[in-house]
Design a protein around this motif. Structure first.
Motif, PDB file in Angstrom:
ATOM      1  N   ASP A   1      63.647  46.411  12.011  1.00  0.00           N
ATOM      2  CA  ASP A   1      63.170  47.182  13.142  1.00  0.00           C
ATOM      3  C   ASP A   1      63.574  48.592  12.674  1.00  0.00           C
ATOM      4  OD1 ASP A   1      61.747  48.435  15.279  1.00  0.00           O
ATOM      5  OD2 ASP A   1      63.638  47.995  16.717  1.00  0.00           O
ATOM      6  N   LEU A   2      65.018  48.667  12.381  1.00  0.00           N
ATOM      7  CA  LEU A   2      65.427  50.158  11.987  1.00  0.00           C
ATOM      8  C   LEU A   2      64.837  50.798  10.651  1.00  0.00           C
ATOM      9  CD1 LEU A   2      67.449  52.462  11.757  1.00  0.00           C
ATOM     10  CD2 LEU A   2      68.958  50.766  10.650  1.00  0.00           C
ATOM     11  N   PHE A   3      64.715  49.942   9.400  1.00  0.00           N
ATOM     12  CA  PHE A   3      63.853  50.169   8.491  1.00  0.00           C
ATOM     13  C   PHE A   3      62.465  50.706   8.776  1.00  0.00           C
ATOM     14  CE2 PHE A   3      66.819  47.519   5.300  1.00  0.00           C
ATOM     15  CZ  PHE A   3      67.850  48.655   5.654  1.00  0.00           C
ATOM     16  N   ASP A   4      61.951  50.042   9.632  1.00  0.00           N
ATOM     17  CA  ASP A   4      60.645  50.732  10.082  1.00  0.00           C
ATOM     18  C   ASP A   4      60.400  52.197  10.461  1.00  0.00           C
ATOM     19  OD1 ASP A   4      59.284  48.158   9.539  1.00  0.00           O
ATOM     20  OD2 ASP A   4      59.307  47.386  11.765  1.00  0.00           O
ATOM     21  N   GLU A   5      61.616  52.243  11.342  1.00  0.00           N
ATOM     22  CA  GLU A   5      61.831  53.652  11.748  1.00  0.00           C
ATOM     23  C   GLU A   5      62.300  54.611  10.679  1.00  0.00           C
ATOM     24  OE1 GLU A   5      61.432  56.406  14.799  1.00  0.00           O
ATOM     25  OE2 GLU A   5      61.020  54.445  14.847  1.00  0.00           O
ATOM     26  N   VAL A   6      62.854  53.981   9.828  1.00  0.00           N
ATOM     27  CA  VAL A   6      63.335  54.963   8.566  1.00  0.00           C
ATOM     28  C   VAL A   6      62.019  55.319   7.778  1.00  0.00           C
ATOM     29  CG1 VAL A   6      64.212  54.829   6.130  1.00  0.00           C
ATOM     30  CG2 VAL A   6      65.591  54.145   8.251  1.00  0.00           C
ATOM     31  N   ALA A   7      61.131  54.198   7.660  1.00  0.00           N
ATOM     32  CA  ALA A   7      59.984  54.836   6.904  1.00  0.00           C
ATOM     33  C   ALA A   7      59.054  55.857   7.672  1.00  0.00           C
ATOM     34  CB  ALA A   7      58.863  53.435   6.792  1.00  0.00           C
ATOM     35  N   VAL A   8      58.959  55.542   9.024  1.00  0.00           N
ATOM     36  CA  VAL A   8      58.453  56.713  10.065  1.00  0.00           C
ATOM     37  C   VAL A   8      59.145  57.917   9.699  1.00  0.00           C
ATOM     38  CG1 VAL A   8      58.243  57.510  12.326  1.00  0.00           C
ATOM     39  CG2 VAL A   8      57.624  55.177  11.769  1.00  0.00           C
ATOM     40  N   GLU A   9      60.555  57.888   9.485  1.00  0.00           N
ATOM     41  CA  GLU A   9      61.105  59.587   9.388  1.00  0.00           C
ATOM     42  C   GLU A   9      60.981  59.788   8.130  1.00  0.00           C
ATOM     43  OE1 GLU A   9      63.455  62.356  10.526  1.00  0.00           O
ATOM     44  OE2 GLU A   9      63.066  60.661  11.683  1.00  0.00           O
ATOM     45  N   LEU A  10      60.558  59.194   7.025  1.00  0.00           N
ATOM     46  CA  LEU A  10      60.058  59.752   5.886  1.00  0.00           C
ATOM     47  C   LEU A  10      58.667  60.311   5.826  1.00  0.00           C
ATOM     48  CD1 LEU A  10      60.997  56.992   3.105  1.00  0.00           C
ATOM     49  CD2 LEU A  10      62.433  59.000   4.104  1.00  0.00           C
ATOM     50  N   PHE A  11      57.926  59.684   6.802  1.00  0.00           N
ATOM     51  CA  PHE A  11      56.559  60.488   7.020  1.00  0.00           C
ATOM     52  C   PHE A  11      56.590  61.733   7.731  1.00  0.00           C
ATOM     53  CE2 PHE A  11      52.765  61.194   9.665  1.00  0.00           C
ATOM     54  CZ  PHE A  11      51.715  61.228   8.575  1.00  0.00           C
ATOM     55  N   ARG A  12      57.407  61.858   8.570  1.00  0.00           N
ATOM     56  CA  ARG A  12      57.719  63.153   9.173  1.00  0.00           C
ATOM     57  C   ARG A  12      58.003  64.394   8.334  1.00  0.00           C
ATOM     58  NH1 ARG A  12      61.363  59.725  13.395  1.00  0.00           N
ATOM     59  NH2 ARG A  12      59.595  59.153  14.956  1.00  0.00           N
ATOM     60  N   GLY A  13      58.632  63.783   7.119  1.00  0.00           N
ATOM     61  CA  GLY A  13      58.662  65.132   6.005  1.00  0.00           C
ATOM     62  C   GLY A  13      57.483  65.830   5.778  1.00  0.00           C
ATOM     63  N   VAL A  14      56.104  65.296   6.116  1.00  0.00           N
ATOM     64  CA  VAL A  14      54.797  65.714   5.685  1.00  0.00           C
ATOM     65  C   VAL A  14      54.721  66.423   6.837  1.00  0.00           C
ATOM     66  CG1 VAL A  14      52.617  65.232   5.670  1.00  0.00           C
ATOM     67  CG2 VAL A  14      54.239  63.452   4.913  1.00  0.00           C
ATOM     68  N   PRO A  15      54.369  68.086   6.559  1.00  0.00           N
ATOM     69  CA  PRO A  15      54.206  68.918   7.630  1.00  0.00           C
ATOM     70  C   PRO A  15      52.615  68.846   7.995  1.00  0.00           C
ATOM     71  CG  PRO A  15      54.042  70.257   5.235  1.00  0.00           C
ATOM     72  CD  PRO A  15      54.595  68.505   5.147  1.00  0.00           C
ATOM     73  N   VAL A  16      52.137  67.862   8.698  1.00  0.00           N
ATOM     74  CA  VAL A  16      50.985  67.676   8.859  1.00  0.00           C
ATOM     75  C   VAL A  16      50.098  68.759   9.911  1.00  0.00           C
ATOM     76  CG1 VAL A  16      49.672  66.287  10.297  1.00  0.00           C
ATOM     77  CG2 VAL A  16      51.308  64.952   9.128  1.00  0.00           C
ATOM     78  N   ASP A  17      50.887  69.569  10.515  1.00  0.00           N
ATOM     79  CA  ASP A  17      50.388  70.715  11.358  1.00  0.00           C
ATOM     80  C   ASP A  17      49.858  71.769  10.276  1.00  0.00           C
ATOM     81  OD1 ASP A  17      50.261  69.567  13.519  1.00  0.00           O
ATOM     82  OD2 ASP A  17      52.058  70.074  14.405  1.00  0.00           O
TER      83      ASP A  17
END
Length: 208
Positions: A54-70
């Protein structure tokens, strides 16, 4: 480390996990070491996560947050927007090579990812691409970026063992000369553009 007095959020813990994996590698990761880094008991982490997966799933999400989508060019045509997204995802993932296996081996699900996906599909629908086709396009781009980034990360890790022939030596063939002239990530961008151009023709409402 001194014990923390403030409550930890899931994101706080995921950020610390990324830092620990960046520093020491995935094989050396443990909940106990993460707790030590955070200055808390490992059981505190289990109050936020069901288990390490479950933690590793959140780590993957945290990596995605490095994309400046806006900050992506949302006013551009969808192929240009998707190209900008692909290059931004590549850069975000390449910044965390030790955590790349986590991103590449699990579905990345979060509010941020969902918002990006919905926004992208709506834009493509406005430009004549049905949602089913748009999703296939997005998946193709994601898979290309992840695969290429993993390969690129492996190349960077092994670069100190390179035995590239010197110019003028017997082994300096036309292949070696061409490799010496390559720009970093040049073939990534070439491949990404070619992939998106081909996908655009494939899903064009006018048949390309």
């Amino acid at each position: 480390m001194p014990r923390r007095r403030t409550a930890l959020t899931r994101r706080d813990i995921a950020r610390a996990a990324v830092e620990l994996i960046d520093a020491d590698g995935l094989a050396a990761f443990s909940m106990r070491r993460l707790g030590s880094r955070l200055g808390t008991d490992p059981m505190t982490i289990y109050r936020r996560f069901e288990d390490q997966e479950d933690l590793f799933d959140e780590v993957a999400v945290e990596l995605f947050r490095g994309v400046p989508v806006d900050g992506l060019p949302w006013d551009a045509a969808w192929p240009d927007l998707l190209y900008a997204y692909g290059t931004a995802l590549h850069e975000a993932l390449l910044a965390h090579p030790n955590a790349l296996p986590l991103y590449g081996t699990r579905p990345v699900r979060s509010q941020e990812v969902t918002q990006w996906g919905v926004r992208m599909l709506l834009k493509m629908a406005d430009e004549g691409v049905p949602s089913g086709s748009a999703l296939q396009v997005a998946l193709c781009v994601n898979e290309y970026v992840i695969g290429h980034t993993i390969a690129r990360s492996a190349d960077l890790t092994a670069s100190h063992r390179s035995r590239a022939p010197e110019p003028g030596s017997t082994g300096f063939t036309v292949l070696a000369a061409a490799a010496a002239e390559l720009q970093p990530d040049g073939h990534f961008r070439l491949g990404l553009r070619a992939l998106i151009d081909g996908l655009q023709r494939a899903v064009s409402p006018h048949g390309g």
